[in-house]
Design an enzyme around this catalytic site. Structure first.
Site, short mmCIF file in Angstrom:
data_model
loop_
_atom_site.label_atom_id
_atom_site.label_comp_id
_atom_site.label_asym_id
_atom_site.label_seq_id
_atom_site.Cartn_x
_atom_site.Cartn_y
_atom_site.Cartn_z
N LYS A 173 33.93 -49.64 1.86
CA LYS A 173 35.43 -49.46 0.65
C LYS A 173 37.15 -48.88 1.25
O LYS A 173 36.56 -48.57 2.40
CB LYS A 173 35.37 -48.17 -0.06
CG LYS A 173 36.22 -48.10 -1.34
CD LYS A 173 36.53 -46.61 -1.76
CE LYS A 173 38.05 -46.19 -1.18
NZ LYS A 173 39.31 -46.53 -1.28
N GLY A 226 40.05 -41.24 7.86
CA GLY A 226 41.05 -40.69 6.70
C GLY A 226 41.21 -39.71 6.76
O GLY A 226 41.32 -38.25 7.74
N SER A 227 41.99 -38.59 5.74
CA SER A 227 42.70 -37.05 6.00
C SER A 227 41.34 -36.10 5.68
O SER A 227 40.15 -36.16 5.55
CB SER A 227 43.41 -36.40 4.59
OG SER A 227 42.30 -37.01 2.88
N THR A 228 41.56 -34.97 6.30
CA THR A 228 40.65 -33.85 6.73
C THR A 228 40.39 -33.32 5.52
O THR A 228 39.46 -33.52 5.22
CB THR A 228 41.80 -32.51 7.60
OG1 THR A 228 41.43 -33.24 8.73
CG2 THR A 228 40.23 -31.54 7.22
N ALA A 229 41.42 -33.61 4.07
CA ALA A 229 40.78 -32.34 3.02
C ALA A 229 39.51 -33.25 2.48
O ALA A 229 38.59 -33.12 1.83
CB ALA A 229 42.18 -32.63 2.08
N GLU A 248 35.84 -39.32 10.55
CA GLU A 248 36.97 -39.26 11.74
C GLU A 248 37.96 -38.84 10.74
O GLU A 248 38.75 -39.65 9.84
CB GLU A 248 37.42 -40.74 12.35
CG GLU A 248 36.72 -41.10 13.31
CD GLU A 248 35.58 -40.54 14.32
OE1 GLU A 248 37.25 -39.68 14.90
OE2 GLU A 248 34.77 -40.43 14.74
N CYS A 282 46.94 -41.82 14.01
CA CYS A 282 46.16 -40.22 14.06
C CYS A 282 46.15 -39.85 15.63
O CYS A 282 46.02 -38.79 15.55
CB CYS A 282 44.27 -40.65 13.71
SG CYS A 282 43.76 -41.61 14.63
N GLU A 384 49.49 -31.61 9.55
CA GLU A 384 49.85 -33.23 9.93
C GLU A 384 50.90 -33.98 8.99
O GLU A 384 50.73 -33.52 7.73
CB GLU A 384 48.57 -33.65 10.23
CG GLU A 384 48.45 -35.51 9.69
CD GLU A 384 47.49 -36.08 10.16
OE1 GLU A 384 46.66 -36.45 8.54
OE2 GLU A 384 47.02 -36.98 10.52
P1 NAD Z 1 42.43 -40.13 2.75
O1 NAD Z 1 41.12 -39.70 2.98
O2 NAD Z 1 43.33 -40.38 1.26
O3 NAD Z 1 42.12 -41.88 2.73
C1 NAD Z 1 40.98 -42.42 3.53
C2 NAD Z 1 40.33 -43.31 2.67
O4 NAD Z 1 39.20 -42.34 1.52
C3 NAD Z 1 40.25 -44.69 1.65
O5 NAD Z 1 39.99 -45.30 1.28
C4 NAD Z 1 40.25 -43.78 0.34
O6 NAD Z 1 40.45 -44.65 -0.99
C5 NAD Z 1 39.23 -42.80 0.20
N1 NAD Z 1 39.34 -41.33 -0.34
C6 NAD Z 1 39.48 -41.04 -1.20
N2 NAD Z 1 38.62 -40.05 -2.16
C7 NAD Z 1 37.64 -40.07 -1.45
C8 NAD Z 1 36.36 -39.75 -1.32
N3 NAD Z 1 36.75 -38.74 -2.88
N4 NAD Z 1 35.21 -40.10 -1.53
C9 NAD Z 1 35.16 -41.03 -1.04
N5 NAD Z 1 35.95 -41.50 -0.25
C10 NAD Z 1 37.52 -41.60 -1.37
O7 NAD Z 1 43.39 -40.79 4.27
P2 NAD Z 1 44.49 -42.17 3.74
O8 NAD Z 1 45.67 -41.43 3.76
O9 NAD Z 1 44.27 -42.96 3.94
O10 NAD Z 1 45.08 -41.93 5.59
C11 NAD Z 1 45.75 -41.37 6.17
C12 NAD Z 1 44.60 -40.61 7.15
O11 NAD Z 1 43.50 -40.40 7.89
C13 NAD Z 1 45.86 -39.40 8.38
O12 NAD Z 1 44.97 -38.13 7.61
C14 NAD Z 1 45.24 -39.78 9.47
O13 NAD Z 1 45.29 -38.91 10.53
C15 NAD Z 1 43.33 -39.93 9.36
N6 NAD Z 1 43.35 -40.98 10.34
C16 NAD Z 1 42.20 -40.25 11.45
C17 NAD Z 1 42.11 -41.37 12.62
C18 NAD Z 1 40.99 -40.75 13.16
O14 NAD Z 1 40.20 -42.08 13.91
N7 NAD Z 1 40.69 -39.29 12.94
C19 NAD Z 1 41.65 -42.86 12.51
C20 NAD Z 1 43.06 -43.11 11.36
C21 NAD Z 1 43.60 -42.31 10.56
#
Ligand code: NAD
Length: 481
Positions: A173, A226-229, A248, A282, A384
């Protein structure tokens, strides 16, 4: 609308079951330019079923045959590198040259790297007299991968390549904010006749499609970036069914600059680490910690560099910074800058939106921003921002630098700039981060473990770590007596 995307389910291009669409925006212009299927739990169910049915044949293929398929996909992607770079630049707003030189070549490398790795991944044998004892590494079955918008194809391939190479079937996804290059890759997979069902892509919102993937009982593991939350929510859901997870997550990385830092590449690299991809990586160093004797000189040089950066059309070869990815993210970053001011920060440069004019007059551009005068505990220095915004803090001793570096809930990466090798080793050992660079930044070797500590994640990706995540170890002991 010029473009209508599809899911890839069982080797077929499909619209959403529910017939709903999401608009995809071009950050440089602020205009919608594509439609993405708004997937549902029933699309996920179809994709998981296709993957489940494809698994026995795919996992039974010799590793070299799986590697050959992945390499064919890499070849097809490499042949279209310019098209993919243009699409990634348009979807994310990143400068075309960055997508051409970093994102797409790295996606090709991810595929080739894990195709090769799979052919070298052996079972272990633990010899003992009279006993045969070995450990098999078997693929899990159907696995889910969920990726973010900042490095769309780069991170998508970083996850599905090892999953496929290890013998799993995948439901992926991509982010609904930047879905285009994943869709294009699905089209390439169809063109080369990639075995149907082995590799599926379901587009749509995180809370619906992502959540359905995470909750599906036949999905054995979730690899999420993605995000920590959101990572915490996924960990909770997966915990209930004891699903394997690799997370991650976010970062708030420190760059430690000592007065003895070798100057040759320092400013070029620190500026890159602060503002590359408009600070939306990130690994970007968003907290610059500078030893006091060098502080004023470093600050003035950094501000001059930031002011000289060209913020503008990603298609223009002279552009250093494109827009941030979306209106929602633009609003978030601008709110963070307002918060920094309210917390008492002095904005030394930037701090405002930029309107490049022409076709970009309605885009979401923010000037590179440098802020000083804030302590380590404030929200600006602990939360962040993920935009072109950095803060400066001064320190005197190694201990003070270490305390500042570790003063956030995150622990993804850090970079240390010093000529003193002993100090570099001592700090690298004690900095709370999964990755530490010395006199360099984002210098990546795909064989090394990648991931964060504290709120930056759980587990490691890269090299054998990724292949171990996407397999289950089974120990077999035979008494020869
Ligand atoms: P996000 O957490 O909003 O979304 C990431 C993905 O998760 C998207 O595909 C989104 O559609 C999906 N998602 C959202 N809610 C979900 C749920 N309830 N269940 C399953 N999937 C869900 O993050 P973002 O805004 O797309 O990306 C930015 C974040 O990603 C930043 O916090 C950044 O630091 C982090 N990031 C981390 C790394 C790493 O390697 N540690 C790399 C790149 C980005």
């Amino acid at each position: 609308m010029d473009l209508r995307l599809t899911h890839l389910i069982n080797g077929e291009a499909r619209s959403a079951d529910a017939g709903a669409w999401l608009e995809v925006f071009e950050p440089a212009t602020g205009q919608a330019y594509a439609q993405c299927p708004e997937g549902s739990a029933s699309d996920i169910a179809d994709a998981v079923e296709a993957a489940r049915l494809a698994f026995p044949a795919w996992s039974a293929l010799p590793a070299a045959d799986r590697a050959a398929w992945i390499n064919r996909l890499a070849d097809a992607l490499e042949a279209r590198v310019d098209d993919f770079a243009a699409a990634e630049s348009r979807d994310v707003g990143k400068p075309l040259a960055l997508a051409r030189n970093l994102d797409i070549p790295r996606a090709v490398s991810n595929l080739r790297f894990f195709a090769a790795a799979a052919t070298q991944f052996a079972s272990e044998s633990h010899g003992a007299p009279g006993i045969v004892n070995y450990t098999l590494r078997q693929p899990l079955g159907v696995v889910g991968i969920i990726s973010p918008w900042n490095l769309p194809l780069y991170l998508f391939t970083w996850k599905f390549a090892p999953a496929l190479a290890a013998g799993n079937c995948v439901v992926g996804k991509p982010s609904e904010v930047t879905p285009v290059t994943a869709w294009m890759l699905g089209e390439l997979a169809r063109e080369i006749g990639f075995p149907p069902g082995v590799f599926n892509i379901v587009q749509g919102r995180g809370g619906i499609v992502g959540q359905a993937l995470v909750d599906h009982p036949k999905v054995k593991a979730i690899s999420f970036t993605g995000s920590t939350a959101v990572g915490v929510r996924i960990a909770e859901s997966c915990g209930r069914s004891l699903k394997k997870t690799s997370l991650e997550l976010g970062g708030k990385n420190a760059t430690l600059v000592f007065a003895d830092a070798p100057r040759a590449k320092l400013l070029d690299t620190v500026v890159r680490s602060a503002f590359l991809n408009s600070g939306q990586i990130c690994l970007c160093g968003s907290r610059l910690l500078v030893q006091r004797p060098y502080y004023d000189e470093f600050r003035d040089a950094l501000v001059a560099r930031a002011q000289a950066m060209v913020v503008g059309d990603p298609l223009d070869g002279s552009t250093n910074l494109g827009p941030v990815v979306s209106k929602a993210h633009f609003d978030k970053v601008m709110a963070c800058i307002a918060l920094a001011r309210a917390e008492g920060g002095r904005v030394l440069c930037g701090g405002e939106a930029v309107a490049p004019g022409g076709r970009c007059r309605d885009g979401w551009f923010i000037a590179p921003t440098v802020i000083e005068g804030l302590g380590p505990g404030c929200r600006t220095n602990t939360e962040e921002i993920f935009g072109p915004v950095v803060t400066l803090q001064a320190f005197d001793t190694d201990e003070e630098a270490l305390a500042l570096a570790n003063a956030t809930p995150y622990g993804l990466s850090a970079s240390v700039w010093t000529a003193d090798l002993g100090r570099a080793h001592r700090l690298a050992e004690r900095i709370e981060a999964g990755v530490v660079w010395v006199n360099t930044w984002m210098n990546r070797d795909l064989r090394t473990p990648f991931g964060g500590v504290k709120q930056s994640g759980l587990g490691r990706e890269g090299g054998w770590e990724a292949l171990r995540f996407f397999t289950e170890a089974k120990n077999v002991t035979i008494d020869l007596g």
